[in-house]
Write a protein that holds these residues in place. Structure first.
Motif: not given
Length: 235
Positions: A42-47, A63-72
């Motif tokens: 489990v990680q956080l993505c936009q709360e 997809g591309v990018g970091r989980v913490e930086h992309v929109r939910f």
């Protein structure tokens, strides 16, 4: 050392060897194969608490990018394999409905542990019991924060080597278990963990020969991408 009569079978990221990891399909597959417990990350993505292992999206999704930086909403539109979405923790809890214990691994820091504690406590108000959860993390300070927020829920310290103080880190955290990489399983570590009243589980074990060796060494359970192989060995 005599081995346990029952080697706990923990489905790794659901049943990763049979279905896309950390998806509802993989988790349901692990349950249907007969695992004793299901592990997922489990990680956080936009709360939002989302179920995915890597900090980046590329390996397991389109997809591309970091989980913490992309929109939910972007993350939710991705294909995690076989048309599966990246699920939320809430969706996993709703799917499982208490049918099997869950090992929830905290993958991100920054308050993820406290948010998971709140979510699991909400689940307990809806019928889950504390002993149906085992929360683990390599990020021991985050795991400590989880334990402070939900002291009634069991935790496990995750390590990928043999600590200098053996299993003491798990004891200091008030953990019930120590989860260690199979390549670093050490007979003295097993003995020390058991002397402290801890369970010790090895990850990620996919070959039956390795399962047998670990069982004979006294390991209490294994995480496997193929729960069916663990169960076949037990039989």
């Amino acid at each position: 050392m005599a081995h346990p009569t029952r080697l706990l079978c923990i489905g790794h990221r659901g049943a990763r060897g049979h279905a896309p990891e950390n998806t509802l399909l993989s988790i349901e597959t692990g349950i249907r194969l007969g695992a004793d417990m299901i592990e997922f990350d489990v990680q956080l993505c936009q709360e939002e608490l989302v179920v995915i292992h890597d900090p980046r999206l590329e390996r397991t999704t389109n997809g591309v990018g970091r989980v913490e930086h992309v929109r939910f909403d972007y993350l939710r539109g991705l294909d995690a394999g076989k048309g599966q979405q990246i699920p939320t923790l809430h969706e996993v809890l709703r799917l499982v409905e208490g049918r099997i214990p869950l090992n929830v691994e905290i993958k991100s820091a920054g308050g993820t542990g406290a948010r998971i504690a709140a979510a699991l406590r909400d689940a307990m108000h809806e019928g889950w019991s504390a002993d149906q959860f085992l929360v683990s993390s390599f990020h021991l300070p985050e795991l400590y924060e989880f334990k402070q927020a939900a002291p009634e829920i069991p935790i496990a310290a995750l390590v990928c080597g043999v600590p200098l103080d053996w299993a003491a880190c798990a004891t200091e955290l008030g953990a019930q278990a120590l989860n260690v990489s199979e390549e670093f399983v050490d007979s003295r570590l097993i003995e020390d963990a058991h002397s402290r009243g801890l369970k010790i589980y090895a990850y990620t074990v996919n070959h039956p020969d390795d399962m047998s060796l670990l069982r004979d060494a006294g390991i209490d359970g294994v995480f496997s991408d193929y729960p069916d192989r663990v169960l076949a060995l037990r039989q």
